[in-house]
Scaffold this motif. Structure first.
Motif, mmCIF file in Angstrom:
data_model
loop_
_atom_site.group_PDB
_atom_site.id
_atom_site.type_symbol
_atom_site.label_atom_id
_atom_site.label_comp_id
_atom_site.label_asym_id
_atom_site.label_seq_id
_atom_site.Cartn_x
_atom_site.Cartn_y
_atom_site.Cartn_z
ATOM 1 N N ASP A 1 -11.826 -28.361 6.128
ATOM 2 C CA ASP A 1 -10.958 -28.298 4.770
ATOM 3 C C ASP A 1 -9.787 -29.420 4.760
ATOM 4 O O ASP A 1 -9.300 -29.643 5.912
ATOM 5 C CB ASP A 1 -10.470 -26.626 4.686
ATOM 6 C CG ASP A 1 -9.486 -26.802 3.500
ATOM 7 O OD1 ASP A 1 -9.766 -26.901 2.379
ATOM 8 O OD2 ASP A 1 -8.281 -27.015 3.891
ATOM 9 N N SER A 2 -9.521 -30.172 3.728
ATOM 10 C CA SER A 2 -8.830 -30.958 4.045
ATOM 11 C C SER A 2 -7.103 -30.612 4.340
ATOM 12 O O SER A 2 -6.417 -31.249 5.124
ATOM 13 C CB SER A 2 -8.433 -31.917 2.594
ATOM 14 O OG SER A 2 -7.971 -30.914 1.524
ATOM 15 N N ASP A 3 -6.788 -29.387 4.044
ATOM 16 C CA ASP A 3 -5.478 -28.622 4.537
ATOM 17 C C ASP A 3 -5.639 -28.745 5.998
ATOM 18 O O ASP A 3 -4.933 -28.846 6.764
ATOM 19 C CB ASP A 3 -5.103 -27.547 3.807
ATOM 20 C CG ASP A 3 -4.793 -27.771 2.325
ATOM 21 O OD1 ASP A 3 -4.147 -28.841 1.913
ATOM 22 O OD2 ASP A 3 -4.892 -26.712 1.629
ATOM 23 N N ALA A 4 -6.824 -27.966 6.578
ATOM 24 C CA ALA A 4 -7.075 -27.892 7.949
ATOM 25 C C ALA A 4 -6.968 -29.059 8.571
ATOM 26 O O ALA A 4 -6.391 -29.158 9.763
ATOM 27 C CB ALA A 4 -8.227 -27.171 7.962
ATOM 28 N N MET A 5 -7.569 -30.017 8.169
ATOM 29 C CA MET A 5 -7.643 -31.486 8.769
ATOM 30 C C MET A 5 -6.378 -32.110 8.838
ATOM 31 O O MET A 5 -5.920 -32.792 9.922
ATOM 32 C CB MET A 5 -8.646 -32.423 7.928
ATOM 33 C CG MET A 5 -10.175 -31.973 8.375
ATOM 34 S SD MET A 5 -11.375 -32.695 7.279
ATOM 35 C CE MET A 5 -11.379 -34.172 8.556
ATOM 36 N N ARG A 6 -5.620 -32.055 7.788
ATOM 37 C CA ARG A 6 -4.166 -32.484 7.879
ATOM 38 C C ARG A 6 -3.403 -31.546 8.768
ATOM 39 O O ARG A 6 -2.491 -32.308 9.577
ATOM 40 C CB ARG A 6 -3.348 -32.313 6.246
ATOM 41 C CG ARG A 6 -3.548 -33.300 5.402
ATOM 42 C CD ARG A 6 -2.688 -33.548 4.155
ATOM 43 N NE ARG A 6 -2.891 -32.318 3.446
ATOM 44 C CZ ARG A 6 -3.639 -31.953 2.375
ATOM 45 N NH1 ARG A 6 -4.582 -32.965 2.220
ATOM 46 N NH2 ARG A 6 -3.457 -30.824 1.871
#
Length: 176
Positions: free
Chosen positions: A25-30
């Motif tokens: 997920d983009s938040d998780a990757m960030r």
């Protein structure tokens, strides 16, 4: 107080989204990148780089294992570096993770199992008079983590207990 007494509130970084298998997920990757940068800055302060301290994949492995808890991440790194020097390799990473799993499993009792199963299945932890004490124990021991990502509140089993091989270890620990 929502749980009958105050629970420790610790800052966490989003390293996974609801559902422990959703790491991209983009938040998780960030969040994962943010923790990489935090570790990089701390290493830079002592004139070290990540490749000097970690074999390939070990830092990312520790980031996910920490569940987004910066103090747990730094503790894993410090314990591994003190225990076996640098670079931290597979054997030492496995050892410090096993120690963390052991600390969590030794606190578990059979009454925790239905709550852990619910958290794994649904990301929720239903409260009742009969399980309230066990809910609090799981939260205060950080065996279950309460996430608040993007306004959404959900529970996740601490990654120290989420490893597939862990299910075999939990069975004897949770026997009535």
């Amino acid at each position: 107080a929502r749980y009958g007494r105050e629970l420790p509130i610790l800052p966490m970084v989003c390293v996974r989204s609801r559902g422990s298998d959703n790491l991209e997920d983009s938040d998780a990757m960030r969040g994962q990148e943010l923790l990489r940068k935090m570790v990089g800055k701390r290493l830079n302060a002592v004139n070290l780089t990540a490749p000097q301290v970690f074999e390939d994949g070990i830092l990312d492995r520790f980031i996910l294992f920490s569940g987004g808890q910066p103090h747990v991440l730094m503790n894993l790194i410090g314990t591994a570096a003190l225990g076996g020097g640098v670079p931290i390799g597979e054997a030492m990473a496995s050892r410090v993770e096993a120690e963390a799993r052991s600390r969590h499993t030794m606190k578990l009792v059979s009454e925790h199992k239905p709550l852990l199963d619910e958290v794994r299945r649904a990301g929720t932890m239903t409260r009742s008079n009969s399980n309230d004490r066990f809910r609090r124990e799981l939260l205060t021991s950080r065996s279950v983590l309460l996430y608040m990502n993007g306004g959404e509140e959900w529970y996740g089993v601490n990654p120290a207990l989420e490893i597939e091989e862990q299910s075999r270890l939990l069975e004897p620990a949770l026997a009535p």
